[in-house]
Motif scaffolding. Structure first.
Motif, mmCIF file in Angstrom:
data_model
loop_
_atom_site.group_PDB
_atom_site.id
_atom_site.type_symbol
_atom_site.label_atom_id
_atom_site.label_comp_id
_atom_site.label_asym_id
_atom_site.label_seq_id
_atom_site.Cartn_x
_atom_site.Cartn_y
_atom_site.Cartn_z
ATOM 1 N N LEU A 47 0.809 -1.214 0.000
ATOM 2 C CA LEU A 47 0.000 0.000 0.000
ATOM 3 C C LEU A 47 0.848 1.273 0.000
ATOM 4 O O LEU A 47 0.536 2.209 -0.756
ATOM 5 N N TRP A 50 1.862 1.947 -3.544
ATOM 6 C CA TRP A 50 0.759 2.425 -4.380
ATOM 7 C C TRP A 50 0.449 3.891 -4.075
ATOM 8 O O TRP A 50 0.120 4.668 -4.986
ATOM 9 N N LEU A 51 0.572 4.288 -2.810
ATOM 10 C CA LEU A 51 0.324 5.676 -2.453
ATOM 11 C C LEU A 51 1.397 6.596 -3.048
ATOM 12 O O LEU A 51 1.095 7.720 -3.469
ATOM 13 N N GLU A 52 2.633 6.126 -3.093
ATOM 14 C CA GLU A 52 3.692 6.922 -3.724
ATOM 15 C C GLU A 52 3.418 7.106 -5.212
ATOM 16 O O GLU A 52 3.617 8.191 -5.777
ATOM 17 N N ALA A 54 0.476 7.020 -6.564
ATOM 18 C CA ALA A 54 -0.664 7.936 -6.632
ATOM 19 C C ALA A 54 -0.200 9.387 -6.509
ATOM 20 O O ALA A 54 -0.677 10.273 -7.245
ATOM 21 N N ASP A 55 0.719 9.650 -5.601
ATOM 22 C CA ASP A 55 1.242 11.007 -5.434
ATOM 23 C C ASP A 55 1.916 11.484 -6.724
ATOM 24 O O ASP A 55 1.723 12.633 -7.154
ATOM 25 N N LEU A 66 -7.773 4.443 -5.612
ATOM 26 C CA LEU A 66 -7.257 3.211 -5.022
ATOM 27 C C LEU A 66 -8.327 2.128 -5.088
ATOM 28 O O LEU A 66 -9.420 2.290 -4.541
ATOM 29 N N ILE A 84 -6.876 1.014 3.278
ATOM 30 C CA ILE A 84 -7.217 1.729 2.047
ATOM 31 C C ILE A 84 -8.405 2.656 2.281
ATOM 32 O O ILE A 84 -8.405 3.818 1.867
ATOM 33 N N ASN A 87 -7.633 5.839 4.081
ATOM 34 C CA ASN A 87 -6.883 6.845 3.339
ATOM 35 C C ASN A 87 -7.770 8.051 3.056
ATOM 36 O O ASN A 87 -8.909 7.928 2.618
ATOM 37 N N ARG A 89 -6.610 10.770 1.233
ATOM 38 C CA ARG A 89 -6.097 11.559 0.126
ATOM 39 C C ARG A 89 -6.772 11.258 -1.205
ATOM 40 O O ARG A 89 -6.971 12.154 -2.025
ATOM 41 N N TYR A 90 -7.113 9.981 -1.423
ATOM 42 C CA TYR A 90 -7.573 9.584 -2.742
ATOM 43 C C TYR A 90 -8.886 8.812 -2.663
ATOM 44 O O TYR A 90 -9.169 8.134 -1.676
#
Length: 317
Positions: A47, A50-52, A54-55, A66, A84, A87, A89-90
């Motif tokens: 995870l 995947w967040l990196e 996404a950034d 996500l 997830i 989260n 942010r997304y």
């Protein structure tokens, strides 16, 4: 109409995956779905990775989403789902009802595996917080047209427009079984098949594609000829599913047709050698999924129940 790159269905090496999404940053797609949706044993990326990604994509002007796993099988899977959902942010694509409940009324995308076939179901999803829903893979244009008339105000519609269709999920790993490995010691053999493992009948006809615990169509679903109709039906987003080779050219072809820079027939011919298998679009037209219906065929097309001349009855892929 926006283009979305669907979640990666296959198991690729870490470096390959990172390089793929680094390239995606320059592609003409608006939305990118990220995360492992098939099997929790696939953990080249976790995870935080995947967040990196996404950034990075957000900085490139894309909208990351996500995606959650479709079939949860353990406490660890549930913990990952909760992380997830937590989260902030997304946006999240919920692929099972557990994910829907974890969102607790916050906005989410109702994935194609939630079995949304009617207005009451759409109403339930909107009440739970859905901002967009994805048409089930086997639903065609007639069903879509009806639901578009009935859909709640403000709800966007997304349609799977390219790629091998994910048809079913199982607790068993068929790819590991093919190599006589137990699922819990699968040796990660999915990585040997970057576009899945083709399954043929005894008559050597392409039948299905094995992708770990997921069963896919053998052929590649494409709606390149149907983009104008999708626009008329009010579709907001078209989803293109990643493949291991030539995905940048696939995206470019769909973008060119949407922008009126290329005829659909020309784009289709350009796509054929780029596909890992032959094309199909039968479900869209209410026919067996493995059919490929071209615009000229519609003028004299038989009823969906009629058997095609010279072809024995086969299970739809």
């Amino acid at each position: 109409m926006k283009l979305a790159l669907g979640p990666l269905q296959y198991y690729w090496p870490r470096v390959t995956t990172l390089e793929f999404y680094a390239a995606v940053a320059d592609w003409p797609v608006d939305i990118v779905y990220l995360g492992e949706t098939v099997c929790s044993r696939r953990h080249e990326l976790r995870l935080p990775d995947w967040l990196e990604i996404a950034d990075m994509l957000a900085q490139a002007g894309k909208t990351p989403v996500l995606s959650t796993q479709v079939l949860l099988e353990s406490g660890n899977d549930l913990n990952t789902l909760r992380k997830i959902a937590d989260n902030q942010r997304y946006e999240i694509e919920a692929n099972d009802m557990g994910a829907v409940h974890c969102m607790q009324g916050r906005a989410f995308v109702a994935g194609p595996f939630l079995n949304i076939y009617s207005k009451p179901t759409l109403d339930v999803m909107v009440a739970q917080g859905a901002s967009r829903w994805v048409l089930p893979l086997e639903m065609g244009r007639i069903g879509l047209a009806q639901l578009q008339q009935d859909r709640p105000a403000g709800l966007q519609t997304e349609v799977f427009a390219y790629g091998r269709m994910p048809l079913a999920f199982s607790a068993r790993c068929f790819t590991a079984r093919n190599r006589n490995f137990p699922k819990d010691n699968c040796q990660y053999v999915c990585m040997d098949h970057p576009d899945g493992l083709l399954l043929e009948t005894k008559e050597s006809e392409a039948f299905l594609t094995i992708n770990g615990i997921q069963t896919q169509s053998a052929l590649v679903h494409t709606l390149i000829h149907e983009l104008a109709e999708a626009q008329r039906l009010g579709v907001d987003v078209l989803r293109l599913s990643p493949q291991s080779q030539h995905m940048d050219q696939v995206v470019a072809a769909f973008r060119a047709v949407l922008d009126g820079q290329e005829a659909a027939a020309d784009a289709h011919q350009r796509l054929l050698p780029l596909m890992p298998a032959g094309p199909c679009n039968g479900y869209w037209h209410g026919r067996p999924g493995l059919d490929m219906v071209l615009p000229g065929d519609l003028l004299a097309a038989p009823s969906p129940q009629a058997e095609r001349p010279g072809v024995k009855s086969r299970v739809a892929a």
